[in-house]
Design an enzyme around this catalytic site. Structure first.
Site, PDB file in Angstrom:
ATOM      1  N   PHE A  65       0.907  -1.391  -0.054  1.00 23.14           N
ATOM      2  CA  PHE A  65      -0.294   0.177  -0.003  1.00 23.14           C
ATOM      3  C   PHE A  65       0.864   1.088   0.055  1.00 23.14           C
ATOM      4  CE2 PHE A  65      -2.799  -3.102   2.125  1.00 23.14           C
ATOM      5  CZ  PHE A  65      -3.859  -2.890   1.503  1.00 23.14           C
ATOM      6  N   ASP A  66       0.340   2.178  -0.732  1.00 23.60           N
ATOM      7  CA  ASP A  66       0.799   3.615  -0.438  1.00 23.60           C
ATOM      8  C   ASP A  66       0.326   4.197   0.899  1.00 23.60           C
ATOM      9  OD1 ASP A  66       1.749   6.226  -1.019  1.00 23.60           O
ATOM     10  OD2 ASP A  66      -0.276   6.813  -1.484  1.00 23.60           O
TER      11      ASP A  66
END
Length: 261
Positions: free
Chosen positions: A50-51
């Site tokens: 994930f960002d």
């Protein structure tokens, strides 16, 4: 369940019938043209990277407040917000160079931004509705999770804590402090995969909200997932050609073929 392409047509449909599902679909073409005929078949992912900002946590209010404060302090006026949003997903020091007259001023502007950002962090950062629940669901399905962010380490820890994401939920957390070549270079995503113990990019996805995220993920050889609850529009993200579109957090697992439908 179907996910739309940039043209608004069905990009792929996921079905699960008692065997490991695959994502089946077509590579989308230009925004104003038909999808290309090339088929895409991706094995069921086992690692999700994930960002952070705009993906796991809603920090837009804080980011823009710190940007405005910095411009008012060093330029004597506010500049358009879209100038800053355009560079989100890259490290703060990289972004600030575009607003400074020289390296010394860029460093001073970074200090001003960070002081404001840290002082106002918990007041302005908010959780996205449904995102934590989506992450809990992915953990429950046995996925390995990681983070690759352009945020610095201290602010990353603060954001995770503010939105109630325990650090030990993530097998690898890569911040701006850990890499020499930030996004859109693939180094942060590749390092996150390495820390998560994932050796096959074909079994991994990168979930983000910016063009830089999509570019980094693609260069790292993983499936790119563009989320539409962050600050960037579908039209903006379409230029980077994400593999998967997700409009709401609760749709993420199914969009990746991880839930019976």
């Amino acid at each position: 369940m179907s996910v739309e392409s940039r043209t608004g047509r069905t990009r792929f449909a996921v079905r699960h019938r008692g065997r490991p599902p695959r994502i089946r679909g077509r590579v989308a073409g230009r925004l104003d043209g038909p999808p290309a005929a090339t088929d895409v078949r991706v094995m069921t992912p086992r690692t999700i990277v994930f960002d952070l900002d705009g993906t796991l946590i809603d920090s837009l209010g804080l980011i823009l407040a710190s940007y405005r404060h910095t411009m008012e302090t060093h330029r004597g006026r506010r500049l358009p917000d879209e100038l800053w949003v355009r560079g989100m997903g890259t490290p703060l020091a990289v972004q600030m160079r575009g607003f400074a007259e020289d390296a010394a001023e860029a460093e001073a502007m970074v200090r001003t931004y960070e002081e404001h950002n840290l002082a106002n962090h918990d007041r302005l950062v908010r959780p996205y509705p449904g995102v934590r629940d989506a992450v809990v669901s992915l953990r429950g399905l046995g996925l390995t999770l990681a983070i690759a962010t352009s945020k610095r380490a201290r602010a990353t820890r603060m954001g995770l804590r503010r939105c109630e994401f325990p650090e030990d939920w993530f097998a690898g957390i890569v911040t701006a402090n850990d890499v020499g070549r930030p996004k859109p270079d693939p180094e942060p995503v590749r390092l996150a995969l390495e820390r998560a113990g994932e050796s096959d990019p074909g079994r991994a996805v990168y979930v983000g909200d910016s063009v830089h995220d999509m570019q980094a993920g693609r260069a790292a050889g993983v499936t790119t997932v563009a989320v539409l609850w962050g600050p960037n529009s579908r039209e903006t993200l379409a230029a980077a050609g994400p593999d998967v579109w997700v409009e709401a957090p609760g749709e993420l697992a199914e969009a990746l073929g991880l839930r019976a439908g």
